[in-house]
Motif scaffolding. Structure first.
Motif, PDB file in Angstrom:
ATOM      1  N   GLU A 139      -8.235  -2.487   2.771  1.00 15.02           N
ATOM      2  CA  GLU A 139      -8.950  -1.247   3.089  1.00 15.02           C
ATOM      3  C   GLU A 139      -7.976  -0.163   3.558  1.00 15.02           C
ATOM      4  N   ALA A 140      -7.046  -0.546   4.432  1.00 13.79           N
ATOM      5  CA  ALA A 140      -6.057   0.421   4.907  1.00 13.79           C
ATOM      6  C   ALA A 140      -5.154   0.886   3.767  1.00 13.79           C
ATOM      7  N   LEU A 141      -4.687  -0.069   2.961  1.00 19.70           N
ATOM      8  CA  LEU A 141      -3.829   0.258   1.825  1.00 19.70           C
ATOM      9  C   LEU A 141      -4.535   1.214   0.864  1.00 19.70           C
ATOM     10  N   ASN A 142      -5.758   0.913   0.550  1.00 25.52           N
ATOM     11  CA  ASN A 142      -6.481   1.716  -0.439  1.00 25.52           C
ATOM     12  C   ASN A 142      -6.849   3.100   0.076  1.00 25.52           C
ATOM     13  N   SER A 143      -6.921   3.272   1.388  1.00 20.85           N
ATOM     14  CA  SER A 143      -7.170   4.610   1.922  1.00 20.85           C
ATOM     15  C   SER A 143      -6.008   5.541   1.605  1.00 20.85           C
ATOM     16  N   ILE A 144      -4.812   4.986   1.487  1.00 16.74           N
ATOM     17  CA  ILE A 144      -3.644   5.769   1.113  1.00 16.74           C
ATOM     18  C   ILE A 144      -3.631   6.036  -0.385  1.00 16.74           C
ATOM     19  N   ARG A 145      -4.044   5.060  -1.155  1.00 17.33           N
ATOM     20  CA  ARG A 145      -4.028   5.198  -2.608  1.00 17.33           C
ATOM     21  C   ARG A 145      -5.098   6.167  -3.122  1.00 17.33           C
ATOM     22  N   THR A 146      -6.266   6.115  -2.539  1.00 16.57           N
ATOM     23  CA  THR A 146      -7.364   6.920  -3.082  1.00 16.57           C
ATOM     24  C   THR A 146      -7.098   8.414  -2.913  1.00 16.57           C
ATOM     25  N   ARG A 147      -6.355   8.807  -1.899  1.00 16.00           N
ATOM     26  CA  ARG A 147      -6.131  10.248  -1.749  1.00 16.00           C
ATOM     27  C   ARG A 147      -5.161  10.790  -2.792  1.00 16.00           C
ATOM     28  N   VAL A 148      -4.429   9.907  -3.494  1.00 15.36           N
ATOM     29  CA  VAL A 148      -3.579  10.369  -4.592  1.00 15.36           C
ATOM     30  C   VAL A 148      -4.156   9.907  -5.936  1.00 15.36           C
ATOM     31  N   ASN A 149      -5.458   9.660  -5.938  1.00 15.95           N
ATOM     32  CA  ASN A 149      -6.219   9.369  -7.162  1.00 15.95           C
ATOM     33  C   ASN A 149      -5.745   8.112  -7.884  1.00 15.95           C
ATOM     34  N   LEU A 150      -5.308   7.122  -7.115  1.00 14.15           N
ATOM     35  CA  LEU A 150      -4.940   5.841  -7.701  1.00 14.15           C
ATOM     36  C   LEU A 150      -6.071   4.844  -7.479  1.00 14.15           C
ATOM     37  N   PRO A 151      -6.269   3.899  -8.410  1.00  8.29           N
ATOM     38  CA  PRO A 151      -7.355   2.922  -8.261  1.00  8.29           C
ATOM     39  C   PRO A 151      -7.101   1.986  -7.084  1.00  8.29           C
ATOM     40  N   GLU A 152      -8.163   1.511  -6.493  1.00  4.83           N
ATOM     41  CA  GLU A 152      -8.027   0.559  -5.396  1.00  4.83           C
ATOM     42  C   GLU A 152      -7.449  -0.756  -5.904  1.00  4.83           C
ATOM     43  N   LEU A 153      -6.650  -1.395  -5.081  1.00  7.03           N
ATOM     44  CA  LEU A 153      -6.057  -2.685  -5.405  1.00  7.03           C
ATOM     45  C   LEU A 153      -6.858  -3.794  -4.766  1.00  7.03           C
ATOM     46  N   SER A 154      -6.741  -4.980  -5.321  1.00  5.18           N
ATOM     47  CA  SER A 154      -7.393  -6.155  -4.724  1.00  5.18           C
ATOM     48  C   SER A 154      -6.448  -7.333  -4.836  1.00  5.18           C
ATOM     49  N   SER A 155      -6.465  -8.173  -3.826  1.00  9.88           N
ATOM     50  CA  SER A 155      -5.639  -9.377  -3.821  1.00  9.88           C
ATOM     51  C   SER A 155      -6.134 -10.286  -2.707  1.00  9.88           C
ATOM     52  N   THR A 156      -6.072 -11.575  -2.953  1.00  2.90           N
ATOM     53  CA  THR A 156      -6.396 -12.554  -1.909  1.00  2.90           C
ATOM     54  C   THR A 156      -5.156 -13.340  -1.495  1.00  2.90           C
ATOM     55  N   ASN A 157      -4.015 -12.982  -2.086  1.00  2.31           N
ATOM     56  CA  ASN A 157      -2.763 -13.678  -1.816  1.00  2.31           C
ATOM     57  C   ASN A 157      -1.919 -12.837  -0.869  1.00  2.31           C
ATOM     58  N   SER A 158      -1.588 -13.387   0.284  1.00  8.88           N
ATOM     59  CA  SER A 158      -0.885 -12.629   1.300  1.00  8.88           C
ATOM     60  C   SER A 158       0.494 -12.176   0.831  1.00  8.88           C
ATOM     61  N   GLU A 159       1.223 -13.044   0.138  1.00  5.10           N
ATOM     62  CA  GLU A 159       2.555 -12.682  -0.334  1.00  5.10           C
ATOM     63  C   GLU A 159       2.473 -11.547  -1.351  1.00  5.10           C
ATOM     64  N   GLU A 160       1.540 -11.666  -2.275  1.00  8.95           N
ATOM     65  CA  GLU A 160       1.358 -10.615  -3.274  1.00  8.95           C
ATOM     66  C   GLU A 160       0.973  -9.298  -2.614  1.00  8.95           C
ATOM     67  N   LEU A 161       0.056  -9.364  -1.650  1.00  6.98           N
ATOM     68  CA  LEU A 161      -0.380  -8.160  -0.968  1.00  6.98           C
ATOM     69  C   LEU A 161       0.760  -7.535  -0.181  1.00  6.98           C
ATOM     70  N   GLY A 162       1.602  -8.357   0.406  1.00  6.11           N
ATOM     71  CA  GLY A 162       2.757  -7.834   1.127  1.00  6.11           C
ATOM     72  C   GLY A 162       3.659  -7.000   0.224  1.00  6.11           C
ATOM     73  N   LEU A 163       3.876  -7.464  -1.018  1.00  6.97           N
ATOM     74  CA  LEU A 163       4.688  -6.713  -1.969  1.00  6.97           C
ATOM     75  C   LEU A 163       3.994  -5.426  -2.392  1.00  6.97           C
ATOM     76  N   LEU A 164       2.679  -5.471  -2.525  1.00  5.61           N
ATOM     77  CA  LEU A 164       1.936  -4.258  -2.878  1.00  5.61           C
ATOM     78  C   LEU A 164       2.044  -3.211  -1.772  1.00  5.61           C
ATOM     79  N   ILE A 165       1.961  -3.650  -0.531  1.00  3.34           N
ATOM     80  CA  ILE A 165       2.078  -2.721   0.599  1.00  3.34           C
ATOM     81  C   ILE A 165       3.489  -2.151   0.663  1.00  3.34           C
TER      82      ILE A 165
END
Length: 493
Positions: free
Chosen positions: A394-420
């Motif tokens: 939710e926090a990550l996507n609040s940053i993405r949506t203001r620059v018109n990027l699609p929301e991301l989803s992940s249930t894997n902590s390592e993967e999400l860490g790289l996305l952040i």
């Protein structure tokens, strides 16, 4: 254009709280003699002015970008200074003059804070008690000392802790050994807790040019969040506590709806800004943009000192991140050859573009010291580390949506860490954050050694030879020579 010859010294431009005068009307207290300098409330404001003045030193104008963005995978070196190229090559030697310059500037800033913390309690003037001003001054000075030590510990690891003014030239006083990394962080936290202990306000009134210029509770909470994330025994529960304190601050910080406004040169002291240096032009100006901006903006034709990397451009393009790319980078024909973009003169290359105005070495463009977008992404990192994946997204996507990027989803902590981490790269390019991010994730060695950057002169990939030792800079050789109690960091002769 010889950058090493550029030496511009400028005074701080922080409005004076509680008076119609401004800090511009005050000389730093170092201009006075010690026998008559610390008697009145105005003297207290003046000595504090000297501490804030340090944010307009060369380190904070752009050397912090050299040792975060150019040293990393974000930007190439340019210009004609071999010391900057050595940073980009990860081949930094103890005799590199930028090391001693930065070390000296940071310790000079700390020395000014030490004087403030020692002398202001001794001032006997009823005016200094109005509005709890004495306590606020001490809180501001403690915050500033903590901020400068945070730079030092991240650049060099354990460094000497100098916590009082040094009035003697006796080697027994001036030659101080290195403290441990943990001890330096403990002092930073102690200073910030002191600053927060009913000393720093949420705001100084209704004037944004004051509230964004000065240390506030929001700034102290932001720095504590970064400290607890970066220290070796990091504490993400504390990171979350302090990022939430910023986000929920009575100061009312909020993301700007349009990311581009952060860097348009006309919207500083905005709602997203927590703290920034108040460059206003004239003698209180930023010379950094002249070093980076293209000929169409800078009005000159010499090679600029920092060029976005192909890897960074690819990161923007792979994310489909048009808004932040266009806010951060400008492509333009350059009247010189570039070994990574075009060997032909007048080829099109990218330019660092978060500063938009050069104005002949007298720009009003700024670096943010702290802004909310950074803090929200740090909160996402903390939530992910604490296993709270949905909230992190939710926090990550609040940053993405203001620059018109699609929301991301992940249930894997390592993967999400790289996305952040990648989101921080796109959000904060040219804002002196990347190297600490890579060090914090433990990926700096991997990222730099896997980086494929082709030198067009040889058509061969550049080898960065990154090692764990290079996570820290070498202690400046001049300082080693001056202080035999200092030990050099591993990996450097």
């Amino acid at each position: 254009m010889k950058f090493k010859s550029i030496r511009i010294f400028i005074l701080a431009s922080l409005p004076l709280f509680g008076a119609c005068d401004s800090y511009l009307d005050l000389n730093p207290i170092s201009d006075a003699t010690s026998s008559n300098a610390y008697n009145t409330a105005s003297d207290a404001e003046a000595v504090l002015t000297g501490v804030y003045d340090s944010f307009q030193s060369e380190y904070y104008i752009w050397d912090n970008v050299i040792f975060s963005d150019i040293i990393s995978d974000n930007y190439y070196a340019g210009g004609d200074n071999p010391e900057v190229f050595s940073v980009a090559d990860l081949d930094i030697q103890p005799v590199n003059g930028r090391l001693f310059s930065n070390w000296s500037q940071l310790y000079s800033a700390i020395a000014k804070a030490n004087v403030t913390l020692q002398k202001v309690p001794e001032i006997n003037d009823p005016k200094i008690e109005v509005g709890n001003r004495r306590a606020q001054i001490l809180g501001e000075a403690a915050f500033l000392r903590a901020y400068h030590y945070f730079q030092l510990v991240n650049l060099w690891g354990g460094v000497p802790l100098i916590l009082e003014p040094v009035a003697s030239t006796n080697p027994e006083v001036t030659q101080v050994p290195r403290s441990s990394v943990n001890d330096v962080y403990a002092q930073i936290i102690s200073d910030l807790e002191f600053a927060l202990d009913e000393k720093l306000p949420d705001s100084y009134g209704s004037d944004a040019s004051v509230n964004k210029a000065r240390a506030t509770r929001g700034a102290a909470h932001a720095l504590l969040a970064k400290v607890y994330a970066q220290k070796p025994d990091r504490d993400y529960a504390k990171v979350l506590e302090y990022t939430d304190a910023v986000i929920n601050s009575p100061a009312g910080y909020r993301l700007l709806a349009d990311y581009r406004n952060l860097f348009d040169g006309n919207t500083y002291n905005n709602a997203e800004s927590i703290m920034e240096v108040q460059f206003i032009g004239g003698p209180e100006a930023n010379f950094g943009p002249q070093l980076l901006l293209p000929p169409s903006v800078s009005g000159d034709t010499w090679r600029k000192f920092m060029t976005p990397s192909k890897n960074l451009i690819n990161a923007f393009d792979q994310a489909g991140d048009v808004i932040r790319k266009e806010s951060s980078i400008l492509f333009e024909s350059a009247p010189w050859a570039d070994e990574f973009w075009s060997l032909q003169v007048n080829g099109v290359i990218p330019f660092a573009y978060k500063w938009k105005e050069a104005n002949g070495w007298a720009s009003t463009n700024r670096q943010y010291i702290f802004r909310l977008g950074d803090i929200i992404l740090l909160k996402a990192e903390a939530l992910n580390a604490l296993g709270r994946t949905a909230e992190a997204l939710e926090a990550l996507n609040s940053i993405r949506t203001r620059v018109n990027l699609p929301e991301l989803s992940s249930t894997n902590s390592e993967e999400l860490g790289l996305l952040i981490e990648n989101e921080r790269r796109l959000e904060l390019a040219q804002e002196a954050q990347r190297w600490n991010d890579l060090k914090r994730s433990g990926r700096a060695v991997e990222v730099m050694n896997n980086l494929v950057e082709i030198d067009l002169r040889t058509n061969q990939p550049k080898n960065f030879n990154m090692t764990q030792d290079k996570l820290l800079l070498p202690i400046p050789q001049q300082e080693i020579n001056r202080n035999p109690l200092l030990t050099q960091n591993p990996g450097y002769n």
